[in-house]
Design an enzyme around this catalytic site. Structure first.
Site, short mmCIF file in Angstrom:
data_model
loop_
_atom_site.label_atom_id
_atom_site.label_comp_id
_atom_site.label_asym_id
_atom_site.label_seq_id
_atom_site.Cartn_x
_atom_site.Cartn_y
_atom_site.Cartn_z
N TYR A 1 -2.41 5.91 -11.12
CA TYR A 1 -1.99 6.67 -9.64
C TYR A 1 -2.75 8.08 -9.63
O TYR A 1 -2.75 8.46 -8.63
CB TYR A 1 -0.46 6.58 -9.48
CG TYR A 1 -0.08 5.32 -9.02
CD1 TYR A 1 0.02 4.16 -9.76
CD2 TYR A 1 0.44 5.24 -7.71
CE1 TYR A 1 0.46 3.06 -9.49
CE2 TYR A 1 0.99 3.82 -7.16
CZ TYR A 1 0.94 2.91 -7.92
OH TYR A 1 1.41 1.50 -7.55
N LYS B 1 0.35 -2.72 -23.18
CA LYS B 1 -0.61 -3.51 -23.38
C LYS B 1 -1.38 -3.05 -24.54
O LYS B 1 -2.57 -2.51 -24.43
CB LYS B 1 -1.50 -3.63 -22.12
CG LYS B 1 -2.55 -4.68 -22.09
CD LYS B 1 -1.96 -6.13 -22.06
CE LYS B 1 -3.02 -7.23 -22.17
NZ LYS B 1 -2.53 -8.62 -22.14
N ASP C 1 2.17 -8.73 -19.62
CA ASP C 1 1.97 -10.03 -19.02
C ASP C 1 3.14 -10.83 -19.63
O ASP C 1 4.03 -11.72 -19.04
CB ASP C 1 0.68 -10.70 -19.46
CG ASP C 1 0.25 -10.76 -20.87
OD1 ASP C 1 0.95 -9.60 -21.65
OD2 ASP C 1 -0.90 -11.11 -21.40
N ASP D 1 8.16 -5.72 -8.51
CA ASP D 1 8.21 -6.74 -7.32
C ASP D 1 8.49 -7.98 -7.76
O ASP D 1 9.41 -8.93 -7.00
CB ASP D 1 6.76 -6.92 -6.69
CG ASP D 1 6.52 -5.96 -5.56
OD1 ASP D 1 7.34 -4.86 -5.46
OD2 ASP D 1 5.53 -6.10 -4.79
C1 IPM Z 1 6.09 0.86 -4.30
C2 IPM Z 1 5.01 0.89 -3.53
C3 IPM Z 1 4.10 2.04 -3.63
C4 IPM Z 1 3.57 1.99 -5.05
C5 IPM Z 1 2.80 1.97 -2.63
C6 IPM Z 1 3.41 1.86 -1.26
C7 IPM Z 1 2.03 3.37 -2.64
O1 IPM Z 1 4.28 -0.36 -3.67
O2 IPM Z 1 6.92 2.08 -3.99
O3 IPM Z 1 6.24 0.15 -5.25
O4 IPM Z 1 2.53 1.50 -5.41
O5 IPM Z 1 4.20 2.80 -5.66
MN MN Z 2 5.15 -1.84 -5.41
#
Ligand code: IPM
Ligand code: MN
Length: 355
Positions: free
Chosen positions: A138, A190, A224, A252
Site C-alpha cells: 500500500y 508467505k 493461502d 473479506d
Molecule cells: C478495505 C478496502 C480498502 C483497502 C480499499 C477501499 C482501499 O478494501 O478497507 O478493506 O484495500 O484497504
Molecule cells: Mn478490503
C-alpha cells in the site's frame, strides 16, 4: 462530571449516510444509558464533494480531524469516479496521515446468522484479524516505465521496516493477551516465497514473543493455508496478525463466514492517536436511498469505537443488542432481504441498548 467525546462523522457516499444515521442512533442510546456525552461534527467527504469541487481530503479538513477523539466513517466510493481516486485520496490518505497502523477486524458469527460454512456456528467462528494498515504494497515504492509500449514494466514493492513490523506485532500480542481467550497469536505470511519480507516478520514475531510475551502461544500459517483453515477449521484461530494486503484479502473471506458485509466492522487504529471506525463493506450505490441496506456493520463499528474510547460496558451493550437482534429478528443480513428496513433495524438495536 460525565465524560465527553468529540466524534468526527464522515457519512460519505452511497448508503454510507443511511447506515451512519442508524449507528449514531445506537451510539446515542448507549451514551444516554452509560452516561457519557458524544458531540458529533459532520464532514462532507466523498465522491459527491469530489465531483463538485475536485477535492478529496483537503489539508484543512485533515488538520481538523486530528483534533477529534475518534472518526466514524460510513463508506467511500462513487460510480462516477474512477477507481483509486477516492480510495487513495480519502480512505487511505486518512489511514496514513493519522498513522492508523492497525486495522482491527473481528470475525465473529453472531447467533441466528446464516453462515455459508456447513457445521460451523458461533462457537467455531470467533477470532480477530490484526491487519497491518500503513505499510507493505500500500505504501511501497513502484512505477511504470515505457508505459504504453510493448516493453512496459510495472513494479509495486512490498516494503516493510522493522519499526512497522514490530509495532504491529506488539499490538497483536497485547491484543491476544487482553482478549484472554486462547492466548494464541497466529502469524499469517508467505515465508516460502516472500523470503525477505516474511523473514523479517517471522524473526521479529519469534524474538518479540520469546522476550516479551512468553504467555502467548505462537503459530505460523502461510496466507493461502490461512484461507483454507478459515473455511475448514475457523475454530483454530484466536488472533491472526498479518501484513496489509494479505489482511485486506483474508478479512473479506472472514466477513463472508460471519454473514457478509452487512455485519463486518473494522477499526483503523492508532493506539496513540485518532482512530477511525467503519463498516468494511462499500457504498453499495444501487441500494442508495432505499432504506434497505443493513446497518449492523456500521452499528458494530460504532460499538468498537466505544470500546476504543474506553467505554467498555457500552461497547458490550451494543454488541449484545446486535446479537439479540440477529438471534431473534434479522436472520438474513443481505440488503433488501432483512425483512426490516434500515431504520427499523437501527431502532431495534437502539431499543436493546437503551435496556
Ligand atoms: C478495505 C478496502 C480498502 C483497502 C480499499 C477501499 C482501499 O478494501 O478497507 O478493506 O484495500 O484497504
Ligand atoms: Mn478490503
Amino acid at each position: 462530571m460525565s465524560k465527553q467525546y468529540r466524534i468526527a462523522v464522515i457519512p460519505g457516499d452511497g448508503t454510507g449516510p443511511e447506515v451512519i444515521r442508524e449507528g449514531v442512533k445506537v451510539l446515542n442510546a448507549a451514551a444516554q444509558r452509560f452516561q457519557f456525552k458524544l458531540d458529533y461534527i459532520n464532514y462532507d467527504l466523498g465522491g459527491a464533494r469530489y465531483l463538485r469541487t475536485g477535492e478529496t481530503c483537503p489539508d484543512s479538513v485533515l488538520a481538523e480531524l486530528r483534533k477529534f477523539d475518534a472518526i466514524y466513517l460510513g463508506a467511500i466510493g462513487h460510480p462516477d469516479v474512477k477507481p483509486g481516486i477516492l480510495e487513495k485520496g480519502i480512505l487511505l490518505a486518512l489511514r496514513f496521515a493519522l498513522d492508523q497502523y492497525i486495522n482491527l477486524r473481528p470475525v465473529k458469527l453472531f447467533p441466528g446468522v446464516d453462515c455459508p460454512l456447513k457445521y460451523k456456528g458461533p462457537e467455531e467462528i470467533d477470532y480477530v484479524v490484526v491487519r497491518e494498515n500503513t505499510g507493505g504494497l500500500y505504501t511501497g515504492t513502484g512505477g511504470i516505465s515505457m508505459k504504453g509500449s510493448a516493453h512496459e514494466v510495472a513494479i509495486q514493492n512490498m516494503v516493510y521496516s522493522r519499526f512497522q513490523v514490530e509495532r504491529c506485532l506488539r499490538y497483536a500480542f497485547n491484543y491476544a493477551r487482553r482478549r484472554n481467550k486462547r492466548k494464541t497469536l497466529a502469524l499469517s505470511g508467505k515465508t516460502n516465497v516472500l523470503t525477505y519480507v516474511f523473514d523479517l516478520w517471522e524473526r521479529a514475531f519469534n524474538e518479540m514473543g520469546e522476550k516479551e510475551f512468553k504467555d502467548i502461544k505462537r503459530e505460523y500459517y502461510h496466507v493461502d493455508a490461512t484461507c483454507m483453515w478459515m473455511v475448514k477449521n475457523p475454530e483454530w484461530f484466536d488472533v491472526i496478525v498479518t501484513e496489509n494486503l494479505f489482511g485486506d484479502i483474508i478479512t473479506d473471506l472472514g466477513a463472508m463466514t460471519q454473514g457478509g458485509m452487512g455485519i463486518a466492522a473494522g477499526g483503523n487504529i492508532n493506539p496513540e492517536g485518532v482512530s477511525m471506525f467503519e463498516p468494511i463493506g462499500g457504498s453499495a450505490p444501487k441500494y442508495t436511498g432505499m432504506n434497505v441496506i443493513n446497518p449492523l456493520a456500521a452499528i458494530c463499528a460504532g460499538g468498537m469505537m466505544l470500546g476504543e474510547l474506553g467505554e467498555n460496558a457500552a461497547a458490550q451493550a451494543v454488541e449484545q443488542a446486535v446479537m439479540n437482534v440477529t438471534a431473534h429478528k434479522v436472520k438474513n443480513l443481505g440488503a433488501g432481504k432483512m425483512g426490516y428496513s434500515t431504520t427499523q433495524v437501527g431502532d431495534l438495536v437502539a431499543k436493546g441498548v437503551a435496556g
